[in-house]
Design an enzyme around this catalytic site. Structure first.
Site, PDB file in Angstrom:
ATOM      1  N   TYR A 441       0.947  -1.158   0.013  1.00  6.75           N
ATOM      2  CA  TYR A 441       0.021  -0.198   0.024  1.00  6.75           C
ATOM      3  C   TYR A 441       0.851   1.219  -0.194  1.00  6.75           C
ATOM      4  O   TYR A 441       1.965   1.354   0.173  1.00  6.75           O
ATOM      5  CB  TYR A 441      -1.250   0.036   0.983  1.00  6.75           C
ATOM      6  CG  TYR A 441      -0.634   0.068   2.606  1.00  6.75           C
ATOM      7  CD1 TYR A 441      -1.631  -0.150   3.480  1.00  6.75           C
ATOM      8  CD2 TYR A 441       0.760   0.170   2.948  1.00  6.75           C
ATOM      9  CE1 TYR A 441      -1.257  -0.179   4.921  1.00  6.75           C
ATOM     10  CE2 TYR A 441       0.934   0.107   4.233  1.00  6.75           C
ATOM     11  CZ  TYR A 441      -0.106  -0.214   5.214  1.00  6.75           C
ATOM     12  OH  TYR A 441       0.155   0.097   6.503  1.00  6.75           O
ATOM     13  N   GLU A 442       0.002   2.481  -0.194  1.00  2.00           N
ATOM     14  CA  GLU A 442       1.022   3.622  -0.746  1.00  2.00           C
ATOM     15  C   GLU A 442       1.662   3.644  -1.837  1.00  2.00           C
ATOM     16  O   GLU A 442       2.551   4.260  -2.040  1.00  2.00           O
ATOM     17  CB  GLU A 442       1.550   4.303   0.547  1.00  2.00           C
ATOM     18  CG  GLU A 442       0.796   4.278   2.112  1.00  2.00           C
ATOM     19  CD  GLU A 442      -0.681   4.870   1.628  1.00  2.00           C
ATOM     20  OE1 GLU A 442      -0.785   5.849   1.029  1.00  2.00           O
ATOM     21  OE2 GLU A 442      -1.443   4.368   2.595  1.00  2.00           O
ATOM     22  N   GLY A 443       1.253   2.809  -2.739  1.00  5.80           N
ATOM     23  CA  GLY A 443       1.893   2.699  -3.999  1.00  5.80           C
ATOM     24  C   GLY A 443       2.853   1.259  -4.008  1.00  5.80           C
ATOM     25  O   GLY A 443       3.788   1.465  -2.820  1.00  5.80           O
ATOM     26  N   GLN A 448       6.967   2.550  -6.379  1.00 14.01           N
ATOM     27  CA  GLN A 448       8.137   3.350  -5.816  1.00 14.01           C
ATOM     28  C   GLN A 448       9.514   3.479  -6.720  1.00 14.01           C
ATOM     29  O   GLN A 448      10.084   4.401  -6.712  1.00 14.01           O
ATOM     30  CB  GLN A 448       8.324   2.830  -4.279  1.00 14.01           C
ATOM     31  CG  GLN A 448       7.298   2.828  -3.435  1.00 14.01           C
ATOM     32  CD  GLN A 448       6.260   3.914  -3.188  1.00 14.01           C
ATOM     33  OE1 GLN A 448       7.016   5.013  -3.242  1.00 14.01           O
ATOM     34  NE2 GLN A 448       5.033   3.856  -3.152  1.00 14.01           N
TER      35      GLN A 448
END
Length: 593
Positions: A441-443, A448
């Site tokens: 999560y959060e990419g 990233q």
């Protein structure tokens, strides 16, 4: 049963000896009076809360999970609500928030160190206040004066919590195709309609109101990411006097059943003409949301640091107590029928891998947090710019490199326990499950990696990367003449040169074939991550070499040597992978898989 003790000794080492953080903070007028004694006292009290209040709820919260009721309300596990009340009454949510709205105005570095301990103790619980701080930061940066006055004091006090609502059933990282609609209303508000999924802390019973930050499209919005706006959508509509009014049209449709972080309510959120208010400018919602998203990426790195620490503590304790077989060099516990497993070389490999990755991650996270304080408050514009560039460069590395390493570390911790690692009562299998989501999560970590090489390195011709390279070069120049630093300086210098060369090669190939970036991105990020860790470990070794008689520094030096001998060589494989290019990945027709 698992155990946790806040690692204050190593925290103090990083803060005071490696970073000299309070001296750096005193250069910022805002923190001119902040001293080491105050910092240490705050961390001691934060550690007590983490250890005594929320750590005992970690296993029980995982076993119980969250419960959705028929009306869409959600109950958190037993003890979570009371712990949150204690957290708020002690003023912890206000730690690094603006005094103008009720915050304590302390450095972001302090909050980051606090959150390491909270995440070690109970990642699921910590996500509730963690996301709230992210919503607070987004509104500080982009909210109107009226929005700030309405929402910030309540978020800072913890009376209200926050979420970020991005993902939709058909739309994960590719936010350009989101469908949630925002229809303008006559009073200046908007009617928000759509469904969001994977919303951490989306509904719960900890606070009286939940402030959702929601990405949606205006009726005339252009396609893609250029047509996304950001809206505040509260669970209950605030009245002019700050009290709560009617229930808004947003409800939890379901709790998603997850592999880990069971104590956090991850929700499907349905918005049915829910009233919302725009944050920032129309069609520029991603600019505002990126404040929260970038904060969350750094927060996920801190989550994994916390899990790595607690997993290491427990596997180390077990390795010292569990007796199995004899040492290959002869019995060590002669009064026992077998030796403790810590005598065996491969158990030591696993423990030292955990230790090396955890201690480097701590140094990395604290350094980045200190640079955030400098970026926001340093009186010198050039320093602010340099820190902003380095934080932007390193944010995807914090998120991806630390979370990858922590998943490996928690798995190694489980392996140290052998069959007992699979048994719930020992706690290790929960750390593995909880750590796994942090890579997604959060990419995802692939996203990233693409962000690092594409947006942060190649887009500016490597300018930001060169700023970090200058720090490495300065340290090498300072220590190149020391014979006792040779074992660290030479491989650090070698890797720095290889990163420069590899970056140029990938950039040149990508100009002819864009697929080369996607093929090289993941190994490239790990190479850069190792360059950061090699620099930090060399710096920590430099400190330890000057204090040879102290056991703490002996352990630090031995861990640095282990890192350079056993973990850094991974970069040779990674560089070969990156250079192999896209052909081995793209040659096979999709129909033939």
């Amino acid at each position: 049963m698992p155990q946790y003790t806040p690692p204050l000794r190593d925290m103090h080492f990083v803060l005071h000896e490696l970073l000299d953080a309070t001296t750096a903070l005193k250069q910022l007028p805002r923190y001119a009076d902040f001293d080491a004694e105050t910092l240490n006292q705050i961390l001691e009290e934060a550690g007590k809360f983490a250890k005594e209040v929320i750590f005992p709820l970690n296993q029980s919260g995982d076993a119980e999970g969250c419960t959705r009721h028929a009306d869409g309300s959600v109950s958190t596990p037993k003890g979570f609500k009371e712990a949150y009340r204690q957290f708020c009454e002690a003023g912890w949510p206000a730690l690094a928030c603006e005094p103008d709205y009720g915050g304590q105005g302390l450095p972001e570095l302090v909050r980051s160190v606090q959150y390491e301990m909270l995440n070690s103790a109970n990642q699921s619980w910590t996500m509730y206040p963690g996301l709230t701080h992210g919503a607070y930061a987004a509104l500080v940066a982009h909210g109107t004066p009226e929005q700030k006055q309405t929402y910030l004091p309540k978020l800072i006090s913890g009376e209200w919590t926050g979420t970020m609502c991005l993902t939709e059933p058909h739309c994960g990282t590719d936010l350009g195709i989101l469908r949630t609609k925002a229809e303008p209303l006559a009073d200046g508000s908007y009617a928000i309609t759509g469904t969001k999924i994977f919303i951490s802390s989306g509904e719960h019973d900890l606070a009286e109101n939940i402030v959702h930050l929601v990405l949606a499209r205006l009726p005339d919005a252009p396609a893609g990411t250029k047509g996304i706006s950001l809206f505040i959508v509260p669970k209950f509509l605030p009245r002019a006097d700050g009290t709560l009014g009617e229930r808004n049209g947003v409800v939890c449709g379901a709790i998603e059943h997850k592999m880990g972080i069971h104590g956090n309510a991850t929700c499907v959120m349905n918005f049915d003409r829910a009233r919302g208010w725009m944050v920032g400018e129309p069609n520029k919602g991603l600019n505002a949301m990126f404040v929260m998203m970038n904060g969350a990426r750094l927060g996920v790195g801190m989550q994994s640091l916390g899990l790595a620490e607690v997993a290491y503590q427990n596997s180390l304790a077990y390795a010292k107590e569990r007796h199995q077989m004899r040492s290959l060099s002869g019995p060590k516990a002669k009064d026992k029928p077998a030796d403790p497993i810590i005598v065996h070389p491969d158990v030591r490999r696993m423990l030292l891998t955990q230790k090396a990755y955890t201690e480097a991650a701590r140094a990395f996270c604290y350094w980045v947090a200190l640079m955030i304080d400098q970026e926001h408050h340093h009186p010198d514009e050039n320093v602010r710019k340099d820190c902003a560039d380095l934080v932007a460069l390193l944010t995807p590395v914090v998120k991806a490199f630390i979370t990858d390493n922590t998943f490996e570390s928690t798995n190694l911790g489980l392996q140290v326990f052998g069959g007992h690692g699979f048994i719930k009562e020992w706690g290790m299998e929960q750390y593995v499950r909880d750590a796994r989501i942090n890579m997604i999560y959060e990419g995802t970590n692939t996203i990233q990696s693409l962000d690092l090489i594409g947006r942060k390195v190649l887009s500016d011709g490597g300018a930001r990367l060169m700023k970090f390279g200058k720090l490495v070069q300065a340290f090498i120049a300072e220590n190149n003449g020391r014979e006792d630093m040779k074992e660290f300086i030479e491989p650090l210098m070698d890797l720095g040169n290889k990163v420069t060369q590899l970056t140029g090669e990938i950039g040149a190939k990508a100009m002819k074939n864009p697929e080369e970036i996607g093929a090289a991105a993941v190994p490239y990020l790990r190479v850069v991550g190792h360059l950061v860790y090699a620099w930090l470990w060399a710096r920590m070794a430099r400190i330890a070499l000057d204090k040879p008689s102290d056991g703490f520094y002996q352990a630090k030096l031995a861990t640095a040597r282990f890192y350079f001998a056993k973990l850094l060589p991974e970069t040779a494989m990674l560089i070969r992978q990156a250079r192999a290019g896209s052909a081995p990945l793209m040659a096979l027709d999709a129909a033939l898989f």
